[in-house]
Design a protein around this motif. Sequence first.
Motif, mmCIF file in Angstrom:
data_model
loop_
_atom_site.group_PDB
_atom_site.id
_atom_site.type_symbol
_atom_site.label_atom_id
_atom_site.label_comp_id
_atom_site.label_asym_id
_atom_site.label_seq_id
_atom_site.Cartn_x
_atom_site.Cartn_y
_atom_site.Cartn_z
ATOM 1 N N SER A 271 28.106 -14.892 -2.947
ATOM 2 C CA SER A 271 27.540 -14.784 -1.511
ATOM 3 C C SER A 271 26.075 -14.592 -1.236
ATOM 4 N N GLY A 272 25.454 -14.400 -2.527
ATOM 5 C CA GLY A 272 23.912 -14.230 -2.422
ATOM 6 C C GLY A 272 23.401 -13.310 -3.379
ATOM 7 N N LEU A 273 22.239 -13.150 -3.499
ATOM 8 C CA LEU A 273 21.626 -12.163 -4.574
ATOM 9 C C LEU A 273 21.394 -10.857 -3.771
ATOM 10 N N MET A 274 22.060 -9.772 -4.481
ATOM 11 C CA MET A 274 22.176 -8.521 -3.890
ATOM 12 C C MET A 274 21.176 -7.629 -4.742
ATOM 13 N N PHE A 275 20.723 -6.192 -4.198
ATOM 14 C CA PHE A 275 19.803 -5.471 -4.926
ATOM 15 C C PHE A 275 20.515 -3.913 -4.561
ATOM 16 N N SER A 276 20.387 -3.130 -5.592
ATOM 17 C CA SER A 276 20.515 -1.761 -5.381
ATOM 18 C C SER A 276 19.482 -1.091 -5.939
ATOM 19 N N GLY A 277 19.243 0.119 -5.364
ATOM 20 C CA GLY A 277 18.036 1.174 -5.886
ATOM 21 C C GLY A 277 18.550 2.474 -6.168
ATOM 22 N N ASP A 278 19.938 2.379 -6.345
ATOM 23 C CA ASP A 278 20.600 3.814 -6.643
ATOM 24 C C ASP A 278 21.562 3.768 -7.883
ATOM 25 N N PHE A 279 21.183 2.804 -8.910
ATOM 26 C CA PHE A 279 22.144 2.544 -9.906
ATOM 27 C C PHE A 279 23.604 1.863 -9.590
ATOM 28 N N GLY A 280 23.477 1.235 -8.594
ATOM 29 C CA GLY A 280 24.658 0.394 -8.154
ATOM 30 C C GLY A 280 25.699 1.137 -7.055
ATOM 31 N N ALA A 281 25.214 2.187 -6.578
ATOM 32 C CA ALA A 281 26.084 2.930 -5.674
ATOM 33 C C ALA A 281 26.008 2.172 -4.201
ATOM 34 N N ASN A 282 24.927 1.709 -3.888
ATOM 35 C CA ASN A 282 24.963 0.910 -2.640
ATOM 36 C C ASN A 282 24.120 -0.273 -2.641
ATOM 37 N N TRP A 283 24.344 -1.587 -2.069
ATOM 38 C CA TRP A 283 23.884 -2.651 -2.175
ATOM 39 C C TRP A 283 23.298 -3.156 -0.861
ATOM 40 N N SER A 284 22.218 -4.231 -0.986
ATOM 41 C CA SER A 284 21.823 -4.785 0.218
ATOM 42 C C SER A 284 21.392 -5.987 -0.224
#
Length: 281
Positions: free
Chosen positions: A181-194
């Motif tokens: 569904s798209g390219l996602m990013f996490s800044g906390d080791f994969g705990a949360n994504w945007s």
Amino acid sequence: MHRHLIALAALTSIALTPWVRAAEDSVPVASLAHMHGIAFAADPSDGLVLATHQGVYLLDAQGQARHLSRTDDFMGFAHIEGARFVASGHPAVGGNLGVLLSENGGKDWTVISDGAGGPVDFHAMSVSPADTMTIYGLFGDIQVSRDAGRTWNKTGSAPAGTIDLAAAPDAAGSIFAGTRSGLMFSGDFGANWSLSGPQGVPATAVEASAAGDVYAFLVGAGLFKRDTRGKWSALAASFDERVMLHIALDPANPGHMAAVLDDGAIMTSNDDGMTWQTIGN
């Protein structure tokens, strides 16, 4: 069924005992099945290291692949640095391989960990350009090792439909996920994504360089690059309706890239992804 949909549908003990290397042989790259990873060799002039359904191979510029390791299915695969590679997967006889380390370019492998809740069968792996001791793996959830693969912790759920992972260059805790569904990013080791790209556009391959650039292949749009300022730009737009599944960057030569496409083709670029040539064609 449309080629893009076909490609996406198809993506769906800790003892430190060295494995014996298989006898070396050479075959045309077109004969290899299910390539799950690609990286430049420790000396890029030696060629490309391929993780496949049939083991690990070294591919030369003429399209001949020499068998380096035994014939297990290497599903997860990543280059750490130099001649050091990390991998995961499952053997033909069943079960999972856990986390494997090679320190001689993929010729011999040692089991270094079961992973968290394992033995794991990581289907995607990535080493952080910001800290090569940090390695990510996808086994249902996101797992992270902070000690070069020896110990692992689950950090969060992977985004739905995750296909590929790429640790980002800015910090050890930053990571991209290419998903249906798209390219996602996490800044906390994969705990949360945007979301980090257009909504609903599958991202089938993503890779980051130590210099700070990020590359992503978006289905129907082509290959894109995010520079160190966070600006995205279009690179190659058309691959005859084929899609990239894995991307490798030459650490010794910025702009030198390689990729695995959904039809099994291996392509290289010498101009930072603007134009591509097929190996062995």
